[in-house]
Motif scaffolding. Structure first.
Motif, PDB file in Angstrom:
ATOM      1  N   THR A  15      -8.078   4.572   1.813  1.00  0.00           N
ATOM      2  CA  THR A  15      -8.753   3.324   1.315  1.00  0.00           C
ATOM      3  C   THR A  15      -7.832   2.406   0.447  1.00  0.00           C
ATOM      4  O   THR A  15      -7.617   1.168   0.806  1.00  0.00           O
ATOM      5  N   THR A  16      -6.998   3.097  -0.215  1.00  0.00           N
ATOM      6  CA  THR A  16      -5.892   2.527  -1.048  1.00  0.00           C
ATOM      7  C   THR A  16      -4.915   1.706   0.124  1.00  0.00           C
ATOM      8  O   THR A  16      -4.436   0.434  -0.231  1.00  0.00           O
ATOM      9  N   ALA A  17      -4.620   2.278   0.814  1.00  0.00           N
ATOM     10  CA  ALA A  17      -3.386   1.936   1.858  1.00  0.00           C
ATOM     11  C   ALA A  17      -4.141   0.881   2.468  1.00  0.00           C
ATOM     12  O   ALA A  17      -3.355  -0.262   2.911  1.00  0.00           O
ATOM     13  N   LEU A  18      -5.320   0.992   3.226  1.00  0.00           N
ATOM     14  CA  LEU A  18      -5.753  -0.204   3.862  1.00  0.00           C
ATOM     15  C   LEU A  18      -5.870  -1.321   3.057  1.00  0.00           C
ATOM     16  O   LEU A  18      -5.985  -2.559   3.529  1.00  0.00           O
ATOM     17  N   GLY A  19      -6.367  -1.097   1.871  1.00  0.00           N
ATOM     18  CA  GLY A  19      -6.398  -2.416   0.825  1.00  0.00           C
ATOM     19  C   GLY A  19      -4.991  -3.301   0.810  1.00  0.00           C
ATOM     20  O   GLY A  19      -5.056  -4.324   0.534  1.00  0.00           O
ATOM     21  N   VAL A  20      -4.046  -2.350   0.565  1.00  0.00           N
ATOM     22  CA  VAL A  20      -2.644  -3.172   0.622  1.00  0.00           C
ATOM     23  C   VAL A  20      -2.374  -3.855   1.819  1.00  0.00           C
ATOM     24  O   VAL A  20      -2.035  -4.877   1.725  1.00  0.00           O
ATOM     25  N   LEU A  21      -2.997  -3.323   2.887  1.00  0.00           N
ATOM     26  CA  LEU A  21      -2.821  -4.047   4.208  1.00  0.00           C
ATOM     27  C   LEU A  21      -3.540  -5.340   4.358  1.00  0.00           C
ATOM     28  O   LEU A  21      -2.930  -6.471   4.799  1.00  0.00           O
ATOM     29  N   GLU A  22      -4.737  -5.370   3.842  1.00  0.00           N
ATOM     30  CA  GLU A  22      -5.671  -6.436   3.697  1.00  0.00           C
ATOM     31  C   GLU A  22      -5.125  -7.703   2.766  1.00  0.00           C
ATOM     32  O   GLU A  22      -5.219  -8.503   3.247  1.00  0.00           O
ATOM     33  N   GLU A  23      -4.509  -6.958   1.699  1.00  0.00           N
ATOM     34  CA  GLU A  23      -3.733  -7.939   0.756  1.00  0.00           C
ATOM     35  C   GLU A  23      -2.679  -8.674   1.509  1.00  0.00           C
ATOM     36  O   GLU A  23      -2.212  -9.802   1.151  1.00  0.00           O
ATOM     37  N   MET A  24      -1.856  -8.172   2.510  1.00  0.00           N
ATOM     38  CA  MET A  24      -0.900  -8.609   3.332  1.00  0.00           C
ATOM     39  C   MET A  24      -1.408  -9.420   4.502  1.00  0.00           C
ATOM     40  O   MET A  24      -0.561  -9.706   5.142  1.00  0.00           O
ATOM     41  N   GLY A  25      -2.752  -9.577   4.618  1.00  0.00           N
ATOM     42  CA  GLY A  25      -3.048 -10.217   5.661  1.00  0.00           C
ATOM     43  C   GLY A  25      -3.513  -9.614   6.943  1.00  0.00           C
ATOM     44  O   GLY A  25      -3.922 -10.381   7.920  1.00  0.00           O
ATOM     45  N   ALA A 184       0.051   2.723  -4.100  1.00  0.00           N
ATOM     46  CA  ALA A 184       0.002   1.245  -3.795  1.00  0.00           C
ATOM     47  C   ALA A 184       1.212   0.606  -3.497  1.00  0.00           C
ATOM     48  O   ALA A 184       1.567   0.064  -2.508  1.00  0.00           O
ATOM     49  N   ARG A 185       2.146   0.833  -4.574  1.00  0.00           N
ATOM     50  CA  ARG A 185       3.622  -0.123  -4.250  1.00  0.00           C
ATOM     51  C   ARG A 185       4.272   0.819  -3.384  1.00  0.00           C
ATOM     52  O   ARG A 185       5.082   0.120  -2.663  1.00  0.00           O
ATOM     53  N   ARG A 186       4.336   2.130  -3.203  1.00  0.00           N
ATOM     54  CA  ARG A 186       5.090   2.651  -2.236  1.00  0.00           C
ATOM     55  C   ARG A 186       4.405   2.286  -0.716  1.00  0.00           C
ATOM     56  O   ARG A 186       5.126   2.154   0.222  1.00  0.00           O
ATOM     57  N   ALA A 187       3.115   2.239  -0.662  1.00  0.00           N
ATOM     58  CA  ALA A 187       2.642   1.930   0.592  1.00  0.00           C
ATOM     59  C   ALA A 187       3.021   0.423   1.067  1.00  0.00           C
ATOM     60  O   ALA A 187       3.314   0.262   2.396  1.00  0.00           O
ATOM     61  N   ARG A 188       2.924  -0.406   0.058  1.00  0.00           N
ATOM     62  CA  ARG A 188       3.297  -1.833   0.399  1.00  0.00           C
ATOM     63  C   ARG A 188       4.824  -1.790   0.866  1.00  0.00           C
ATOM     64  O   ARG A 188       5.116  -2.493   1.792  1.00  0.00           O
ATOM     65  N   GLN A 189       5.918  -1.183   0.294  1.00  0.00           N
ATOM     66  CA  GLN A 189       7.177  -1.217   0.527  1.00  0.00           C
ATOM     67  C   GLN A 189       7.428  -0.728   1.973  1.00  0.00           C
ATOM     68  O   GLN A 189       7.970  -1.271   2.927  1.00  0.00           O
ATOM     69  N   LEU A 190       6.603   0.368   2.517  1.00  0.00           N
ATOM     70  CA  LEU A 190       6.532   0.946   3.751  1.00  0.00           C
ATOM     71  C   LEU A 190       6.092  -0.300   4.840  1.00  0.00           C
ATOM     72  O   LEU A 190       6.694  -0.432   5.789  1.00  0.00           O
ATOM     73  N   PHE A 191       4.947  -0.661   4.514  1.00  0.00           N
ATOM     74  CA  PHE A 191       4.414  -1.823   5.518  1.00  0.00           C
ATOM     75  C   PHE A 191       5.073  -2.852   5.491  1.00  0.00           C
ATOM     76  O   PHE A 191       5.231  -3.307   6.615  1.00  0.00           O
ATOM     77  N   VAL A 192       5.718  -3.199   4.461  1.00  0.00           N
ATOM     78  CA  VAL A 192       6.566  -4.805   4.461  1.00  0.00           C
ATOM     79  C   VAL A 192       7.683  -4.287   5.439  1.00  0.00           C
ATOM     80  O   VAL A 192       7.998  -4.931   6.321  1.00  0.00           O
ATOM     81  N   ARG A 193       8.232  -3.087   5.528  1.00  0.00           N
ATOM     82  CA  ARG A 193       9.034  -2.561   6.327  1.00  0.00           C
ATOM     83  C   ARG A 193       8.999  -2.607   7.800  1.00  0.00           C
ATOM     84  O   ARG A 193       9.619  -3.213   8.654  1.00  0.00           O
ATOM     85  N   LEU A 194       7.668  -2.099   8.105  1.00  0.00           N
ATOM     86  CA  LEU A 194       7.240  -1.889   9.231  1.00  0.00           C
ATOM     87  C   LEU A 194       7.112  -3.188   9.598  1.00  0.00           C
ATOM     88  O   LEU A 194       7.300  -3.495  11.136  1.00  0.00           O
ATOM     89  N   THR A 195       6.594  -4.158   9.028  1.00  0.00           N
ATOM     90  CA  THR A 195       6.186  -5.517   9.660  1.00  0.00           C
ATOM     91  C   THR A 195       7.434  -6.222  10.052  1.00  0.00           C
ATOM     92  O   THR A 195       7.729  -7.047  10.938  1.00  0.00           O
ATOM     93  N   GLU A 196       8.419  -6.055   9.128  1.00  0.00           N
ATOM     94  CA  GLU A 196       9.703  -6.805   9.421  1.00  0.00           C
ATOM     95  C   GLU A 196      10.619  -6.295  10.707  1.00  0.00           C
ATOM     96  O   GLU A 196      11.238  -6.827  11.497  1.00  0.00           O
ATOM     97  N   ARG A 197      10.061  -4.993  11.110  1.00  0.00           N
ATOM     98  CA  ARG A 197      10.884  -4.486  12.059  1.00  0.00           C
ATOM     99  C   ARG A 197      10.165  -4.929  13.510  1.00  0.00           C
ATOM    100  O   ARG A 197      10.714  -4.834  14.599  1.00  0.00           O
TER     101      ARG A 197
END
Length: 198
Positions: A15-25, A184-197
Motif C-alpha cells: 500500500t505504501t509503494a502504491l501510494g508513492v506511485l499515485e503521487e507520481m501520477g 517510501a523514499r527508496r520506493a520513489r527512487q526505484l520508480f523514478v528510475r524505472l519511469t526514466e528507462r
C-alpha cells in the motif's frame, strides 16, 4: 506509458509503494477490485463460474465467495479451474484499463496483484516489483491493521508464499524493513528510475 507490477505477501507494505506511485501520477489498478467488479457486471464470467461450480453458490447478493473458497481450497483441480476462468477475465479487463490510462496520457499505471506472476498480469508490465518485509514485521503490521490476534496473524503469513518466492520471480525487490518514510523514499527512487528507462 510505464506499467509497473507490484506484488508481495500480506503486511509487507504494498500500500505504501502504491501510494508513492499515485503521487507520481500513476493510476493504480487493483486486480482484486477488478475481480469484484467483474463478479457483479460480467455476465460471461458469471455463467462460466456457474457452469463449472454450480448455481447453488449464487444467491440474491451474487456469488457466495466464502463458499466458493471452501470448495476450491479442498480441491486442487477446482482451484486450477477457478484461476483459469478468473485470471482470463481479469487480464482482459486489465488490458482495457491500461488502454484507457494510456489514452488519457497518464505517465504510468501500477498493477496491484497478489497473483501478478501466476496470473500472467506481470507480462503486461515493463517492470515487476516484489515488496517484502521480515516475517515478524509483517505479523505485527497485520495485527495492528486488521485488529487480529498473533496466532491468526502468523497463520495468515505462513499460508502465503514466502518472500523469497516473490523476490525470485520479480525483476526488482523493495525490502520494507527500516520504517515507512525511508521505505517510501527508496520506493520513489526505484520508480523514478524505472519511469526514466521506459
Amino acid at each position: 506509458m510505464t506499467v509497473i507490477g507490484i506484488t508481495g505477501p500480506t503486511g509487507a507494505g504494498k500500500t505504501t509503494a502504491l501510494g508513492v506511485l499515485e503521487e507520481m501520477g500513476f493510476r493504480v489498478l487493483d486486480c482484486d477490485k477488478i475481480y469484484h467488479a467483474l463478479l457483479q457486471s460480467d455476465l460471461t464470467l458469471q455463467q462460466e463460474l456457474k457452469d463449472r461450480f454450480g448455481s447453488a453458490l449464487w444467491g440474491p447478493d451474487g456469488l457466495d465467495r466464502k463458499a466458493l473458497g471452501r470448495l476450491v481450497w479442498e480441491d486442487a483441480a477446482a482451484l486450477a479451474d477457478l484461476n483459469e476462468i478468473t485470471h482470463r477475465h481479469i487480464l482482459a479487463a486489465l488490458r482495457r484499463a491500461l488502454d484507457r490510462a494510456a489514452a488519457e496520457g497518464l505517465p504510468g499505471a501500477a498493477v496491484d496483484a497478489v497473483a501478478l506472476i501466476e496470473s500472467g498480469a506481470g507480462e503486461l508490465c515493463q517492470a515487476t516489483v516484489a515488496v517484502t518485509a521480515p516475517e515478524e514485521t509483517r505479523v505485527r503490521r497485520i495485527m495492528a491493521r486488521d485488529g487480529i490476534g498473533e496466532d491468526y496473524a502468523r497463520a495468515r503469513v505462513r499460508s502465503q508464499r514466502p518472500s523469497e518466492w516473490y523476490e525470485r520471480h520479480c525483476q526488482y525487490t523493495l525490502v520494507n524493513d527500516d520504517g515507512q518514510e525511508a521505505f517510501a523514499r527508496r520506493a520513489r527512487q526505484l520508480f523514478v528510475r524505472l519511469t526514466e528507462r521506459s
